[in-house]
Design a protein around this motif. Structure first.
Motif, PDB file in Angstrom:
ATOM      1  N   GLU A   1     -60.289  34.608  21.356  1.00 53.05           N
ATOM      2  CA  GLU A   1     -60.465  34.731  19.904  1.00 53.05           C
ATOM      3  C   GLU A   1     -60.794  36.160  19.485  1.00 53.05           C
ATOM      4  OE1 GLU A   1     -63.233  31.915  18.196  1.00 53.05           O
ATOM      5  OE2 GLU A   1     -63.113  30.669  19.995  1.00 53.05           O
ATOM      6  N   VAL A   2     -61.183  36.984  20.468  1.00 48.06           N
ATOM      7  CA  VAL A   2     -61.711  38.317  20.169  1.00 48.06           C
ATOM      8  C   VAL A   2     -60.595  39.354  20.188  1.00 48.06           C
ATOM      9  CG1 VAL A   2     -63.360  40.089  20.873  1.00 48.06           C
ATOM     10  CG2 VAL A   2     -63.936  37.666  21.162  1.00 48.06           C
ATOM     11  N   SER A   3     -60.485  40.108  19.105  1.00 49.25           N
ATOM     12  CA  SER A   3     -59.512  41.203  19.049  1.00 49.25           C
ATOM     13  C   SER A   3     -60.021  42.385  19.859  1.00 49.25           C
ATOM     14  CB  SER A   3     -59.262  41.627  17.596  1.00 49.25           C
ATOM     15  OG  SER A   3     -58.421  42.760  17.544  1.00 49.25           O
ATOM     16  N   ILE A   4     -61.278  42.761  19.639  1.00 49.82           N
ATOM     17  CA  ILE A   4     -61.890  43.838  20.419  1.00 49.82           C
ATOM     18  C   ILE A   4     -63.392  43.618  20.460  1.00 49.82           C
ATOM     19  CG2 ILE A   4     -62.129  45.394  18.435  1.00 49.82           C
ATOM     20  CD1 ILE A   4     -61.582  47.730  20.427  1.00 49.82           C
ATOM     21  N   ALA A   5     -64.002  43.943  21.600  1.00 52.91           N
ATOM     22  CA  ALA A   5     -65.451  43.926  21.752  1.00 52.91           C
ATOM     23  C   ALA A   5     -65.872  45.228  22.405  1.00 52.91           C
ATOM     24  CB  ALA A   5     -65.901  42.736  22.597  1.00 52.91           C
ATOM     25  N   GLN A   6     -66.809  45.922  21.753  1.00 56.32           N
ATOM     26  CA  GLN A   6     -67.266  47.232  22.213  1.00 56.32           C
ATOM     27  C   GLN A   6     -68.774  47.218  22.365  1.00 56.32           C
ATOM     28  OE1 GLN A   6     -66.154  50.296  19.469  1.00 56.32           O
ATOM     29  NE2 GLN A   6     -64.696  51.237  20.846  1.00 56.32           N
ATOM     30  N   LEU A   7     -69.271  47.718  23.486  1.00 56.84           N
ATOM     31  CA  LEU A   7     -70.710  47.818  23.707  1.00 56.84           C
ATOM     32  C   LEU A   7     -71.117  49.285  23.661  1.00 56.84           C
ATOM     33  CD1 LEU A   7     -73.353  46.293  24.469  1.00 56.84           C
ATOM     34  CD2 LEU A   7     -72.793  46.804  26.863  1.00 56.84           C
ATOM     35  N   ASP A   8     -72.035  49.629  22.721  1.00 52.23           N
ATOM     36  CA  ASP A   8     -72.464  51.027  22.646  1.00 52.23           C
ATOM     37  C   ASP A   8     -73.675  51.266  23.536  1.00 52.23           C
ATOM     38  OD1 ASP A   8     -74.774  50.190  21.302  1.00 52.23           O
ATOM     39  OD2 ASP A   8     -73.979  50.645  19.315  1.00 52.23           O
ATOM     40  N   THR A   9     -74.106  52.513  23.611  1.00 49.62           N
ATOM     41  CA  THR A   9     -75.182  52.888  24.529  1.00 49.62           C
ATOM     42  C   THR A   9     -76.550  52.420  24.038  1.00 49.62           C
ATOM     43  OG1 THR A   9     -75.274  55.054  23.445  1.00 49.62           O
ATOM     44  CG2 THR A   9     -73.962  54.884  25.453  1.00 49.62           C
ATOM     45  N   LYS A  10     -76.624  51.931  22.801  1.00 50.19           N
ATOM     46  CA  LYS A  10     -77.884  51.404  22.270  1.00 50.19           C
ATOM     47  C   LYS A  10     -78.008  49.900  22.479  1.00 50.19           C
ATOM     48  CE  LYS A  10     -78.225  54.987  18.715  1.00 50.19           C
ATOM     49  NZ  LYS A  10     -78.273  55.265  17.254  1.00 50.19           N
ATOM     50  N   GLY A  11     -76.967  49.313  23.090  1.00 54.44           N
ATOM     51  CA  GLY A  11     -77.022  47.890  23.374  1.00 54.44           C
ATOM     52  C   GLY A  11     -76.494  47.011  22.270  1.00 54.44           C
ATOM     53  N   ASN A  12     -75.737  47.575  21.342  1.00 57.80           N
ATOM     54  CA  ASN A  12     -75.139  46.795  20.260  1.00 57.80           C
ATOM     55  C   ASN A  12     -73.693  46.455  20.618  1.00 57.80           C
ATOM     56  OD1 ASN A  12     -77.439  46.929  18.495  1.00 57.80           O
ATOM     57  ND2 ASN A  12     -76.898  49.066  18.102  1.00 57.80           N
ATOM     58  N   LEU A  13     -73.376  45.179  20.513  1.00 57.70           N
ATOM     59  CA  LEU A  13     -72.032  44.700  20.848  1.00 57.70           C
ATOM     60  C   LEU A  13     -71.257  44.452  19.555  1.00 57.70           C
ATOM     61  CD1 LEU A  13     -70.084  43.711  23.115  1.00 57.70           C
ATOM     62  CD2 LEU A  13     -71.015  41.412  22.741  1.00 57.70           C
ATOM     63  N   TYR A  14     -70.231  45.281  19.327  1.00 56.34           N
ATOM     64  CA  TYR A  14     -69.370  45.105  18.152  1.00 56.34           C
ATOM     65  C   TYR A  14     -68.230  44.169  18.533  1.00 56.34           C
ATOM     66  CZ  TYR A  14     -65.713  46.024  14.723  1.00 56.34           C
ATOM     67  OH  TYR A  14     -64.725  45.871  13.783  1.00 56.34           O
ATOM     68  N   VAL A  15     -68.039  43.123  17.729  1.00 58.23           N
ATOM     69  CA  VAL A  15     -67.010  42.126  18.015  1.00 58.23           C
ATOM     70  C   VAL A  15     -66.157  41.916  16.772  1.00 58.23           C
ATOM     71  CG1 VAL A  15     -66.536  39.745  18.717  1.00 58.23           C
ATOM     72  CG2 VAL A  15     -68.522  40.945  19.647  1.00 58.23           C
ATOM     73  N   ASP A  16     -64.856  42.089  16.923  1.00 63.88           N
ATOM     74  CA  ASP A  16     -63.911  41.826  15.844  1.00 63.88           C
ATOM     75  C   ASP A  16     -62.994  40.692  16.285  1.00 63.88           C
ATOM     76  OD1 ASP A  16     -62.647  42.698  13.233  1.00 63.88           O
ATOM     77  OD2 ASP A  16     -60.926  42.864  14.578  1.00 63.88           O
ATOM     78  N   LEU A  17     -62.883  39.667  15.438  1.00 59.19           N
ATOM     79  CA  LEU A  17     -62.107  38.485  15.794  1.00 59.19           C
ATOM     80  C   LEU A  17     -60.651  38.614  15.360  1.00 59.19           C
ATOM     81  CD1 LEU A  17     -64.665  35.672  14.849  1.00 59.19           C
ATOM     82  CD2 LEU A  17     -64.264  36.737  17.083  1.00 59.19           C
ATOM     83  N   MET A  18     -59.806  37.858  16.018  1.00 57.67           N
ATOM     84  CA  MET A  18     -58.374  37.836  15.687  1.00 57.67           C
ATOM     85  C   MET A  18     -58.169  37.282  14.278  1.00 57.67           C
ATOM     86  SD  MET A  18     -56.458  38.729  18.414  1.00 57.67           S
ATOM     87  CE  MET A  18     -56.485  38.782  20.215  1.00 57.67           C
TER      88      MET A  18
END
Length: 237
Positions: A208-225
């Motif tokens: 379901e996930v278009s992209i998931a990115q984890l930054d160095t502060k521990g925040n997970l960005y998730v964009d859905l399809m």
């Protein structure tokens, strides 16, 4: 042999030869495209098109011409790294067009640019008042570099003596619904950990996930399809 078949074969040869030669020339050709690079690129492309459709031209001779036009810019690029004079001749120099808010019309004329062209370039960089500009230079690749006056520059945390945390590049963990296991394991994280984080927003399937990115502060960005809502998930709790 059928003329169409010949053209198809020569086009394949031309295409892959051009691909190899462009790779040899490197990314610098696109990253810092000067007028010289532009002319060289057009010439090589023109020779490649001749190889493709001009069936009366000798294939080997045309490939040799493409090779020469590729090797010479590479040699000049190597020489320009070690020789200032060659670098100036091949790449040119930056030209100052504004100094302490004063437009240097003489230098503009050398570049064959009008004041309207200069103002347009300034606006493209978010500068609408020439009075705000300390220096402006046209680089060898045609781009305008601007140094604003100190009182017009944005305030940074360093100016206010504010300590900031390190912020590196985010890591892509999911791309187009596919889990990038190498990226996940490079951070010493598990698939179960990622599934747990996604579950905080009721995301069950990685597909379901278009992209998931984890930054160095521990925040997970998730964009859905499918243009659905995106989320920023804190992994610290």
């Amino acid at each position: 042999m059928n003329i169409i078949f010949v053209v198809i074969i020569r086009s394949f040869i031309s295409f892959f030869s051009l691909l190899i030669l462009v790779r040899l020339m490197g990314k610098q050709q696109m990253a810092q495209l000067t007028f010289f690079d532009y002319v060289v690129g057009i010439t090589i492309g023109s020779i490649a098109s001749t190889l493709s459709v001009q069936v009366n031209q000798n294939t080997t001779a045309t490939l040799a011409g493409m090779g020469v036009w590729t090797i010479l810019p590479i040699l000049l690029a190597v020489l320009s790294v070690h020789n200032v004079w060659v670098r100036k001749v091949v790449e040119g120099e930056a030209t100052v067009v504004i100094e302490n808010s004063n437009i240097l019309e003489k230098n503009l004329k050398k570049l064959h640019l009008s004041i309207d062209d200069l103002i347009s370039q300034l606006r493209n960089q978010g500068v609408f008042s020439i009075a705000d500009v300390e220096f402006a230079l046209f680089e060898a690749n045609g781009k305008l570099s601007i140094l604003k006056k100190s009182q017009k520059q944005p305030v940074t945390p360093g100016d206010l003596n504010i300590q900031t945390q390190y912020e590196g590049l985010p890591t892509v963990l999911i791309s187009d619904g596919v889990l990038l296991t190498d990226a996940l394991y490079s951070l010493k994280l598990s698939n179960a950990w990622l599934q747990h984080q996604l579950g905080k927003q009721n995301i069950i399937n990685i597909s379901e996930v278009s992209i998931a990115q984890l930054d160095t502060k521990g925040n997970l960005y998730v964009d859905l399809m499918g243009d659905k809502q995106s989320y920023v998930i804190s992994t610290q709790n």
